[in-house]
Enzyme design. Sequence first.
Site, mmCIF file in Angstrom:
data_model
loop_
_atom_site.group_PDB
_atom_site.id
_atom_site.type_symbol
_atom_site.label_atom_id
_atom_site.label_comp_id
_atom_site.label_asym_id
_atom_site.label_seq_id
_atom_site.Cartn_x
_atom_site.Cartn_y
_atom_site.Cartn_z
ATOM 1 N N LYS A 61 -18.386 -5.461 9.891
ATOM 2 C CA LYS A 61 -17.175 -6.279 9.890
ATOM 3 C C LYS A 61 -16.285 -5.922 11.065
ATOM 4 C CE LYS A 61 -15.087 -7.262 5.942
ATOM 5 N NZ LYS A 61 -14.389 -7.036 4.668
ATOM 6 N N HIS A 116 0.837 -1.205 0.000
ATOM 7 C CA HIS A 116 0.000 0.000 0.000
ATOM 8 C C HIS A 116 0.871 1.254 0.000
ATOM 9 C CE1 HIS A 116 -3.166 -2.606 2.223
ATOM 10 N NE2 HIS A 116 -3.576 -2.450 0.975
ATOM 11 N N SER A 172 -3.166 -7.665 3.012
ATOM 12 C CA SER A 172 -3.541 -7.504 4.417
ATOM 13 C C SER A 172 -3.968 -8.837 5.020
ATOM 14 C CB SER A 172 -4.660 -6.471 4.552
ATOM 15 O OG SER A 172 -4.188 -5.192 4.194
ATOM 16 N N ARG A 211 -2.262 -6.673 -8.028
ATOM 17 C CA ARG A 211 -1.187 -7.629 -7.787
ATOM 18 C C ARG A 211 -1.111 -8.680 -8.878
ATOM 19 N NH1 ARG A 211 -3.291 -9.183 -1.985
ATOM 20 N NH2 ARG A 211 -5.109 -9.101 -3.314
#
Length: 159
Positions: A41, A17, A128, A90
């Site tokens: 969440k 990031h 993450s 990615r």
Amino acid sequence: MKIAVFPGSFDPFTLAHQDLVERALPLFDKIYIAIGVNSAKQGLLTVGDKLATIQAVFKDKPTIEVVSFEGLTINFCNTVGANFLIRGLRNTADFEFENSIAQNNLILAPHIETYFLMSRSGLAHISSTIVRDVWKNKGSIVNMVPAVINDFLRNKDPL
């Protein structure tokens, strides 16, 4: 002014990031790192922890502002006057997912353009999710997150 938003959950913020933001800096006058809040969440870090740690990572970068938001990303972009979104890729799976979101965003807000940046070699494997898994299992994340994040998590008990 060219204003961009880099949205995400950033749970936690990774070296990948950080690299994307630093590479985007020359392209924009201001970048908002926008932490999306989903009250349904439960993440590893609180929104306050994310804000504080990411702000510490970029404390010497006045053109970066770290904020949180709820709702649609494009609505947040409109609120801050941003015409650009930054998204990292990615791999091809990321492209398929991010492209769908970008196409829908263009329908909802044609004035907001999404810029995709490919992850650098050596960082593309970092997510993450992987960081959380390694950390929860007491592995070293020193090569996956900025030092500020590593120091913060070192003092936090794994769930």
